[in-house]
Every structure is written in C-alpha cells, then in structure tokens.
Motif scaffolding. Structure first.
Motif, PDB file in Angstrom:
ATOM      1  N   SER A 132     -27.816 -19.496 -38.617  1.00  0.00           N
ATOM      2  CA  SER A 132     -28.439 -18.942 -39.822  1.00  0.00           C
ATOM      3  C   SER A 132     -27.392 -18.778 -40.903  1.00  0.00           C
ATOM      4  CB  SER A 132     -29.110 -17.620 -39.522  1.00  0.00           C
ATOM      5  OG  SER A 132     -28.156 -16.685 -39.162  1.00  0.00           O
ATOM      6  N   SER A 133     -27.871 -18.584 -42.105  1.00  0.00           N
ATOM      7  CA  SER A 133     -26.948 -18.428 -43.215  1.00  0.00           C
ATOM      8  C   SER A 133     -26.939 -16.987 -43.639  1.00  0.00           C
ATOM      9  CB  SER A 133     -27.388 -19.276 -44.391  1.00  0.00           C
ATOM     10  OG  SER A 133     -28.286 -18.558 -45.189  1.00  0.00           O
ATOM     11  N   ALA A 134     -25.810 -16.531 -44.111  1.00  0.00           N
ATOM     12  CA  ALA A 134     -25.740 -15.187 -44.668  1.00  0.00           C
ATOM     13  C   ALA A 134     -25.557 -15.341 -46.160  1.00  0.00           C
ATOM     14  CB  ALA A 134     -24.565 -14.441 -44.048  1.00  0.00           C
ATOM     15  N   ALA A 135     -26.403 -16.150 -46.750  1.00  0.00           N
ATOM     16  CA  ALA A 135     -26.202 -16.527 -48.146  1.00  0.00           C
ATOM     17  C   ALA A 135     -26.451 -15.363 -49.070  1.00  0.00           C
ATOM     18  CB  ALA A 135     -27.144 -17.672 -48.498  1.00  0.00           C
ATOM     19  N   GLU A 136     -25.526 -15.153 -49.970  1.00  0.00           N
ATOM     20  CA  GLU A 136     -25.729 -14.125 -50.977  1.00  0.00           C
ATOM     21  C   GLU A 136     -26.100 -14.714 -52.308  1.00  0.00           C
ATOM     22  OE1 GLU A 136     -22.094 -12.114 -50.872  1.00  0.00           O
ATOM     23  OE2 GLU A 136     -22.378 -11.623 -48.769  1.00  0.00           O
ATOM     24  N   ARG A 137     -25.848 -15.991 -52.457  1.00  0.00           N
ATOM     25  CA  ARG A 137     -26.224 -16.647 -53.704  1.00  0.00           C
ATOM     26  C   ARG A 137     -26.984 -17.921 -53.354  1.00  0.00           C
ATOM     27  NH1 ARG A 137     -20.850 -17.669 -56.377  1.00  0.00           N
ATOM     28  NH2 ARG A 137     -20.146 -17.264 -54.272  1.00  0.00           N
ATOM     29  N   PRO A 138     -27.839 -18.375 -54.246  1.00  0.00           N
ATOM     30  CA  PRO A 138     -28.640 -19.551 -53.886  1.00  0.00           C
ATOM     31  C   PRO A 138     -27.826 -20.798 -53.622  1.00  0.00           C
ATOM     32  CG  PRO A 138     -29.245 -18.700 -56.052  1.00  0.00           C
ATOM     33  CD  PRO A 138     -28.259 -17.762 -55.498  1.00  0.00           C
ATOM     34  N   LEU A 139     -26.583 -20.855 -54.158  1.00  0.00           N
ATOM     35  CA  LEU A 139     -25.817 -22.068 -53.953  1.00  0.00           C
ATOM     36  C   LEU A 139     -25.186 -22.144 -52.584  1.00  0.00           C
ATOM     37  CD1 LEU A 139     -24.134 -22.547 -57.347  1.00  0.00           C
ATOM     38  CD2 LEU A 139     -25.738 -24.025 -56.249  1.00  0.00           C
ATOM     39  N   GLU A 140     -25.230 -21.045 -51.840  1.00  0.00           N
ATOM     40  CA  GLU A 140     -24.595 -21.082 -50.539  1.00  0.00           C
ATOM     41  C   GLU A 140     -25.561 -21.519 -49.469  1.00  0.00           C
ATOM     42  OE1 GLU A 140     -23.186 -17.192 -50.176  1.00  0.00           O
ATOM     43  OE2 GLU A 140     -21.772 -17.416 -51.812  1.00  0.00           O
ATOM     44  N   LEU A 141     -26.762 -21.850 -49.856  1.00  0.00           N
ATOM     45  CA  LEU A 141     -27.774 -22.228 -48.897  1.00  0.00           C
ATOM     46  C   LEU A 141     -27.694 -23.716 -48.633  1.00  0.00           C
ATOM     47  CD1 LEU A 141     -29.982 -20.567 -47.703  1.00  0.00           C
ATOM     48  CD2 LEU A 141     -31.495 -21.439 -49.410  1.00  0.00           C
ATOM     49  N   ARG A 142     -28.136 -24.135 -47.445  1.00  0.00           N
ATOM     50  CA  ARG A 142     -28.171 -25.557 -47.171  1.00  0.00           C
ATOM     51  C   ARG A 142     -29.508 -25.890 -46.536  1.00  0.00           C
ATOM     52  NH1 ARG A 142     -24.687 -25.470 -50.157  1.00  0.00           N
ATOM     53  NH2 ARG A 142     -22.604 -26.289 -50.049  1.00  0.00           N
ATOM     54  N   GLY A 143     -29.944 -27.134 -46.697  1.00  0.00           N
ATOM     55  CA  GLY A 143     -31.244 -27.521 -46.178  1.00  0.00           C
ATOM     56  C   GLY A 143     -31.251 -27.597 -44.670  1.00  0.00           C
ATOM     57  N   PRO A 144     -32.431 -27.642 -44.071  1.00  0.00           N
ATOM     58  CA  PRO A 144     -32.497 -27.603 -42.606  1.00  0.00           C
ATOM     59  C   PRO A 144     -31.854 -28.812 -41.926  1.00  0.00           C
ATOM     60  CG  PRO A 144     -34.673 -27.822 -43.589  1.00  0.00           C
ATOM     61  CD  PRO A 144     -33.735 -27.558 -44.697  1.00  0.00           C
ATOM     62  N   TYR A 145     -31.977 -29.973 -42.526  1.00  0.00           N
ATOM     63  CA  TYR A 145     -31.361 -31.163 -41.953  1.00  0.00           C
ATOM     64  C   TYR A 145     -29.839 -31.014 -41.950  1.00  0.00           C
ATOM     65  CZ  TYR A 145     -32.052 -36.124 -40.867  1.00  0.00           C
ATOM     66  OH  TYR A 145     -32.144 -37.328 -40.264  1.00  0.00           O
ATOM     67  N   ASP A 146     -29.309 -30.470 -43.053  1.00  0.00           N
ATOM     68  CA  ASP A 146     -27.862 -30.294 -43.132  1.00  0.00           C
ATOM     69  C   ASP A 146     -27.373 -29.257 -42.143  1.00  0.00           C
ATOM     70  OD1 ASP A 146     -28.142 -30.652 -46.649  1.00  0.00           O
ATOM     71  OD2 ASP A 146     -27.315 -32.082 -45.213  1.00  0.00           O
ATOM     72  N   VAL A 147     -28.170 -28.213 -41.931  1.00  0.00           N
ATOM     73  CA  VAL A 147     -27.745 -27.189 -40.982  1.00  0.00           C
ATOM     74  C   VAL A 147     -27.744 -27.755 -39.567  1.00  0.00           C
ATOM     75  CG1 VAL A 147     -28.309 -24.930 -40.065  1.00  0.00           C
ATOM     76  CG2 VAL A 147     -28.532 -25.357 -42.460  1.00  0.00           C
ATOM     77  N   ALA A 148     -28.712 -28.617 -39.272  1.00  0.00           N
ATOM     78  CA  ALA A 148     -28.703 -29.253 -37.952  1.00  0.00           C
ATOM     79  C   ALA A 148     -27.463 -30.140 -37.804  1.00  0.00           C
ATOM     80  CB  ALA A 148     -29.971 -30.070 -37.766  1.00  0.00           C
ATOM     81  N   ASN A 149     -27.035 -30.798 -38.879  1.00  0.00           N
ATOM     82  CA  ASN A 149     -25.806 -31.588 -38.808  1.00  0.00           C
ATOM     83  C   ASN A 149     -24.583 -30.711 -38.605  1.00  0.00           C
ATOM     84  OD1 ASN A 149     -26.993 -34.051 -39.086  1.00  0.00           O
ATOM     85  ND2 ASN A 149     -26.944 -33.999 -41.312  1.00  0.00           N
ATOM     86  N   LEU A 150     -24.611 -29.508 -39.177  1.00  0.00           N
ATOM     87  CA  LEU A 150     -23.516 -28.573 -38.936  1.00  0.00           C
ATOM     88  C   LEU A 150     -23.452 -28.193 -37.470  1.00  0.00           C
ATOM     89  CD1 LEU A 150     -23.501 -25.942 -41.764  1.00  0.00           C
ATOM     90  CD2 LEU A 150     -21.696 -27.467 -41.111  1.00  0.00           C
ATOM     91  N   GLY A 151     -24.648 -28.110 -36.853  1.00  0.00           N
ATOM     92  CA  GLY A 151     -24.674 -27.807 -35.427  1.00  0.00           C
ATOM     93  C   GLY A 151     -23.916 -28.846 -34.616  1.00  0.00           C
ATOM     94  N   LEU A 152     -23.936 -30.107 -35.097  1.00  0.00           N
ATOM     95  CA  LEU A 152     -23.178 -31.146 -34.410  1.00  0.00           C
ATOM     96  C   LEU A 152     -21.685 -30.824 -34.423  1.00  0.00           C
ATOM     97  CD1 LEU A 152     -24.768 -34.395 -35.798  1.00  0.00           C
ATOM     98  CD2 LEU A 152     -24.980 -33.506 -33.518  1.00  0.00           C
TER      99      LEU A 152
END
Lengths: 161, 249
Positions: B170-190
């Motif tokens: 999960s993200s602890a985003a405090e600003r909208p620019l720190e968010l990433r899309g679900p596909y990108d987060v799954a790639n981070l999981g790699l």
C-alpha cells in the motif's frame, strides 16, 4: 524463425500542473526514464534496457506514451517506471508520474488498446459534459474511431477543462 | 481529497484512509474516523466498471510497549467504527503478540529503517493461518534513496520467511503525485521479490481478503455472514479468527 521480440508499453503521464502535458517531448521522457532505471537498477540495468529502447508514440493532448524495449529486459523497465518523479524540458522541472496502462507484444495490439482506452475516456468526458455543442463533438468523434491502415491511431480528443 | 480523485482516475476501486496513533505521546485518544461522505457529496464511479467507489477507514497503531495493546481489547466504541485495524510493532515480542493473539487485520512492516529484529517462521506462519496480512509501504521508496534500500531489504527478508503469501502493498501517499497505478504497484512487487502472480494478488485479492477480515471482526463474535459466491465463503472461513467459533454453513 529468428526474430527480435519486443515489448511495447503503454503509459499515461499524469501530473498536477496543466502545462506539463503540452511540454512533453520524447527526448525528455526518454531521459527521465533512463535516469530512473539508473537509479533503481544501476549501470547494468541501464545497459540492458537501452539496447532497443525507444519512445515510439507520444500524444501531448492526452499524455499517452508508447515505449518499446527488448522482451528480455522489459521487466527491468517496468519495475523502474514507478520511480519516475519528474520530467525536465526546457530547463523546467515538472513533477509527474507515469501510469502503466497496457503491455503488449506489437505496436498493433497497443494501438487497439489505446483506441479502446480513448473511447472509454471520451465516454467519461461525455458524462461530465455541460455544453450541448461539446457533447455533439464528442459523440461524433466517438463514432469515427477506428483502426485505419496508417500507423497512428485515430480518434479526436476533446478537452473540457 | 485531491489524492482521492487521482486514485479514482488511475483505477482503484476501494481506498482506505488511514489514521495513525502513536502511543509514545500521552493522552492519545482514538478519535472518530472521518466519514467518507463528508469528503465527497457523491462518490464517483470507477473507471471501467459501473460500480461506485468505496472509501474505507483504517486505523494504524504504533506500539512499542505491551501495555499499548490493551487498548485493542477495550470496548472503546470508536475502534469499532474503523473498517480495518493495523498494528505497527516495534519489537520482536510485540511482533509475536501481534501475529498470534491480537485482533488486527494488518501488521505493518517498517520500511524506513533497518529492522531491529529478524522475522521468525512460527509467528509468521501463525499469522498466515489466522488470516492476517503483512503490509509494505512503497511511497518512501519513491521519495528517498536510502529508504529504498531499507524497503527492499526488509521486503526481501520478509519474502524469504513467508514465501510471498499474505502480502499487501500500500502507499502512504500524502500528496497526489506520490501515488502509483495498480499495474505499477504490482511491478514494484516484482522488485520486492514476489513472483508475478503473487505481486498482482498483493494488490488485488489479498487486499480484498484483508477487507473481509476486517468486516468479520466488526460483526459480532461467532457470526459468519453468508455470501452468495462459494469462493468468497472459503475466504470467510479462513478469515474468522481462531479464538471465535466459526459457524459453518
């Protein structure tokens, strides 16, 4: 059959600054991505990914980008894409981020996906439309979206904001 | 609120807003969660489907002392209002307690500094059996390079023990620019050492199961609410905590 297999990556550039979209250039984007790869995967990653790394298509109005790289190194590229934080162009830095939409093997599949995606975006804009004229414009462009024989995908974009 | 609009445009269907409570400061009271209807007069529709977006509330407790856990057992009314409860243990003993006996849904794994303790297999296996998920944050990794190293090393050590099961990113985003899309987060999981299927599950099915776990915790003891699809019923049965009797259908 021996053929170089490539992977094409469909991304969308999202940022808070409305001016950012018009200033996207393919070279600036390529540099930003290479920079992110270096930060995450180091020199090895950069060398692997830049064998056949190009920005194939860029649409400044919608902010869609099509990237191409080798199949062997596309994982390195995909895992480094979330780390792109800003784009630099003409000595100005715009904070933004990339959102991966679709990964395909050929440009044609990415084009098909882009057309579908653009139609859904147009439908969404249609719902938020207040002006009757704009509504008709959008409906007309929706009906005229199709995959032509030319390499560039068709479909007009109407921006409401 | 900006962050939420960006979330929805990028393609998330359920978002949880987090409140963090730190017990080192005195006189911390659990405040009532902000109701999502105060933020949005009408919830926008998810891209791609025609369902509305759900906004959940979530509480994170930073515990560094066993006495802080008593709060969880108390019948404070405000705790029940939160949909998901997460705990952030700071010592090995607390990690063990959190995995085995505490009534939580998520255990947060520290990503911003070197872990003071090593993971051991018994508490991790017990947590997996109980249906508790381990949570990794990715926003510090995007912001800072040293935090990126800690994130990756902590995540990989967790993977080696739990083999990639029960992970939520999960993200602890405090600003909208720190968010990433679900596909990108799954790639981070790699990058964190998950396989591709596990990484996609870490963003979708595991989160869903954690949500259901929270709902079973909220509803009264011993009640399993029936869901029409048989697949979800299986998830329900594993999600009911071991100390409560499960009524099987």
């Amino acid at each position: 059959m021996v053929r170089f297999k490539n992977r094409d990556d469909d991304c969308e550039v999202i940022s808070e600054d409305p001016r950012c979209r018009q200033c996207i250039e393919d070279r600036a984007l390529g540099l930003a991505i290479r920079d992110a790869i270096t930060r995450v995967h180091g020199d090895y990653g950069l060398a692997c990914c830049s064998i056949s790394f190009t920005v194939k298509y860029l649409n400044a109005y919608t902010g869609t980008v099509l990237l191409r790289c080798r199949k062997d190194s596309y994982r390195l590229l995909c895992s480094a894409l979330p780390f792109v934080r800003s784009l630099e162009s003409r000595a100005q830095r715009y904070p933004c981020f990339l959102n991966t939409l679709h990964v395909g093997g050929t440009i044609r599949t990415c084009q098909k996906f882009l057309i579908q995606y653009n139609t859904t975006q147009l439908l969404r804009l249609l719902q938020n439309c207040t002006n009757e004229e704009e509504r008709q414009c959008i409906q007309k462009s929706l009906l005229s979206c199709s995959l032509t024989e030319e390499p560039s995908p068709s479909g007009d974009e109407e921006e409401d904001d | 609120q900006n962050i939420l609009t960006v979330c929805f445009s990028v393609g998330y269907s359920v978002v949880a807003l987090n409140h963090v409570i730190d017990f080192k400061e005195k006189k911390q009271e659990i405040i009532k969660p902000v109701s999502p209807s105060e933020l949005f007069p009408s919830l926008p529709i998810v891209q791609g489907t025609s369902k509305k977006i759900k906004v959940l509330t979530r509480l994170t407790l930073i515990v560094s002392d066993p006495s802080h856990c008593n709060l969880l057992r108390s019948t404070s009314a405000n705790i029940r209002l939160y949909d998901i409860i997460a705990v952030f243990p700071k010592t090995e003993k607390l990690f063990h307690i959190a995995c085995t006996t505490l009534d939580v849904d998520l255990v947060c794994i520290n990503v911003t500094e070197k872990l003071p303790f090593y993971f051991r297999r018994p508490p991790v296996n017990m947590a997996i059996d109980r249906g508790i998920y381990f949570e990794l944050l990715y926003t510090p990794a995007i912001k800072d390079s040293t935090m990126r190293r800690y994130t990756i090393s902590n995540a990989i050590s967790l993977m080696q023990i739990c083999k990639g099961k029960n992970i939520v990113i999960s993200s602890a985003a405090e600003r909208p620019l720190e968010l990433r899309g679900p596909y990108d987060v799954a790639n981070l999981g790699l990058l964190f050492g998950l396989s591709e299927g596990e990484a996609k599950a870490a963003v979708s099915t595991n989160c869903r199961a954690a949500m259901l776990h929270g709902e079973t915790r909220k509803s009264a003891c011993g009640v399993v609410y029936t869901v029409k699809k048989p697949r979800k019923v299986e998830e329900e049965e594993t999600a009911v905590p071991a100390c409560k009797k499960a009524k099987t259908q």
